[in-house]
Design a protein around this motif. Structure first.
Motif, PDB file in Angstrom:
ATOM      1  N   GLY A  25      33.672  -9.604   5.142  1.00  0.00           N
ATOM      2  CA  GLY A  25      32.391  -9.567   5.388  1.00  0.00           C
ATOM      3  C   GLY A  25      31.003  -9.696   4.642  1.00  0.00           C
ATOM      4  N   ILE A  26      31.267 -10.190   3.482  1.00  0.00           N
ATOM      5  CA  ILE A  26      30.252 -11.008   3.159  1.00  0.00           C
ATOM      6  C   ILE A  26      29.192 -12.240   3.438  1.00  0.00           C
ATOM      7  CG2 ILE A  26      28.298 -11.834   0.829  1.00  0.00           C
ATOM      8  CD1 ILE A  26      30.699  -9.849  -0.434  1.00  0.00           C
ATOM      9  N   ARG A 107      21.328 -10.729  -9.054  1.00  0.00           N
ATOM     10  CA  ARG A 107      21.334  -9.701  -9.202  1.00  0.00           C
ATOM     11  C   ARG A 107      22.361  -8.744  -9.882  1.00  0.00           C
ATOM     12  NH1 ARG A 107      19.478  -6.292  -2.984  1.00  0.00           N
ATOM     13  NH2 ARG A 107      20.415  -4.512  -4.413  1.00  0.00           N
ATOM     14  N   CYS A 108      23.772  -9.916 -10.201  1.00  0.00           N
ATOM     15  CA  CYS A 108      24.677  -9.717 -11.091  1.00  0.00           C
ATOM     16  C   CYS A 108      25.666 -10.765 -11.031  1.00  0.00           C
ATOM     17  CB  CYS A 108      25.842  -8.841  -9.938  1.00  0.00           C
ATOM     18  SG  CYS A 108      26.158  -9.600  -8.174  1.00  0.00           S
ATOM     19  N   ALA A 109      26.531 -10.963 -12.276  1.00  0.00           N
ATOM     20  CA  ALA A 109      26.840 -11.854 -12.349  1.00  0.00           C
ATOM     21  C   ALA A 109      28.413 -11.929 -12.728  1.00  0.00           C
ATOM     22  CB  ALA A 109      26.450 -12.465 -13.481  1.00  0.00           C
ATOM     23  N   VAL A 110      29.217 -12.458 -11.998  1.00  0.00           N
ATOM     24  CA  VAL A 110      30.830 -12.721 -12.544  1.00  0.00           C
ATOM     25  C   VAL A 110      30.938 -13.595 -13.062  1.00  0.00           C
ATOM     26  CG1 VAL A 110      33.294 -13.004 -11.090  1.00  0.00           C
ATOM     27  CG2 VAL A 110      31.047 -11.745 -10.184  1.00  0.00           C
ATOM     28  N   LEU A 221      34.917 -10.018  -5.248  1.00  0.00           N
ATOM     29  CA  LEU A 221      34.298  -9.093  -4.307  1.00  0.00           C
ATOM     30  C   LEU A 221      33.870  -7.032  -4.347  1.00  0.00           C
ATOM     31  CD1 LEU A 221      37.092 -11.039  -1.852  1.00  0.00           C
ATOM     32  CD2 LEU A 221      34.384 -11.100  -1.753  1.00  0.00           C
ATOM     33  N   ALA A 222      34.793  -6.718  -4.903  1.00  0.00           N
ATOM     34  CA  ALA A 222      34.388  -4.995  -4.912  1.00  0.00           C
ATOM     35  C   ALA A 222      33.164  -5.153  -6.139  1.00  0.00           C
ATOM     36  CB  ALA A 222      35.674  -4.666  -5.639  1.00  0.00           C
ATOM     37  N   ASN A 228      25.575  -6.105  -5.257  1.00  0.00           N
ATOM     38  CA  ASN A 228      24.843  -6.561  -4.387  1.00  0.00           C
ATOM     39  C   ASN A 228      25.225  -6.661  -2.342  1.00  0.00           C
ATOM     40  OD1 ASN A 228      22.527  -8.469  -2.681  1.00  0.00           O
ATOM     41  ND2 ASN A 228      24.193 -10.551  -3.439  1.00  0.00           N
ATOM     42  N   PRO A 229      24.907  -5.031  -1.578  1.00  0.00           N
ATOM     43  CA  PRO A 229      25.437  -5.238  -0.614  1.00  0.00           C
ATOM     44  C   PRO A 229      24.443  -5.297   0.366  1.00  0.00           C
ATOM     45  CG  PRO A 229      24.155  -3.324  -1.659  1.00  0.00           C
ATOM     46  CD  PRO A 229      24.086  -4.067  -2.820  1.00  0.00           C
ATOM     47  N   PRO A 230      25.323  -5.226   1.555  1.00  0.00           N
ATOM     48  CA  PRO A 230      24.754  -5.555   2.550  1.00  0.00           C
ATOM     49  C   PRO A 230      23.360  -5.734   3.441  1.00  0.00           C
ATOM     50  CG  PRO A 230      27.000  -5.830   3.161  1.00  0.00           C
ATOM     51  CD  PRO A 230      26.641  -5.118   1.729  1.00  0.00           C
TER      52      PRO A 230
END
Length: 232
Positions: A25-26, A107-110, A221-222, A228-230
């Motif tokens: 849903g992103i 905002r974040c890194a994976v 995804l989590a 970085n929420p919707p």
């Protein structure tokens, strides 16, 4: 070497991750690689373009990514305040570099099977080759040598990390050693930076098992949804 960037591989990666993002849903964008994703050092664009990446780990290869992001923002495709960076293998290195060597972009890194210590990678590869002269020469030409490698190693800049980091790594990876992620996790924890380490038991560099591929995607995804929420 751990670059392995081809147009076909990039398209395949985009399909997998974009499909996962859609299921989660992103909102996501998959713009043409030729427009936004021509990262120097990639194969498929001629020898000169591939060789343009030599010596540019953490430098121009990294700014190619952020330049692509800037163009996406300019073209109104993405919100520059809500960008995260994710990659695997060399792309995992780029994800780590994006929030340590660079600043204020994500905002974040994976990082999946990412390289955090370039000097250790070079030393290990050369040692395991029996100190092969050709590999040593190629490594120096393509990546660098000596103390210069510390300057492009995210682990040396863990205290400068400016975004939460998720490290994902197969425990049986023989291409990029698992300690590249576990040591980065230790360094980030020591620096008081937000980090998570997702270990995939019995998994290789290529995530050959479907259940661990699924675990990687679910974990990524989590993590992205958390940091970085919707928009409301």
């Amino acid at each position: 070497m751990h670059i392995g960037l081809t147009k076909g591989l990039l398209r395949a990666i985009l399909r997998v991750f974009c499909a996962a993002l859609g299921v989660g849903g992103i909102a996501h964008a998959a713009p043409p690689i030729e427009t936004y994703g021509r990262l120097r050092g990639s194969t498929g664009y001629g020898a000169a373009f591939r060789m343009a990446g030599h010596g540019e780990w953490g430098r121009k290869m990294q700014s190619d990514i952020s330049d692509g992001l800037a163009q996406l923002i300019t073209d109104g495709i993405v919100d520059g305040k809500r960008a995260c960076i994710m990659g695997a293998s060399w792309g995992g290195y780029a994800a780590l570099a994006g929030v340590t060597l660079q600043k204020g972009l994500y905002r974040c890194a994976v990082a999946v099977a990412g390289i955090s210590d370039v000097r250790k990678m070079a030393y290990t590869d050369i040692k395991e080759s029996g100190d092969n002269a050709t590999l040593r020469r190629n490594m120096k030409n393509e990546v660098g040598a000596g103390r210069d490698l510390n300057m492009i190693s995210p682990i040396r800049f863990a205290s400068a990390a400016d975004a939460p980091i998720l490290l994902i790594h197969g425990k049986d990876d023989v291409v990029v050693d698992y300690t590249q992620s576990s040591a980065m996790a230790v360094a980030l924890n020591k620096a008081g930076k937000p980090v998570e380490l997702l270990t995939l038991p019995g998994e290789d560099h290529w995530l050959s098992k479907s259940d661990t591929r699924l675990a990687m995607l679910k974990g990524a995804l989590a993590f992205v949804e958390r940091y970085n929420p919707p928009s409301p």
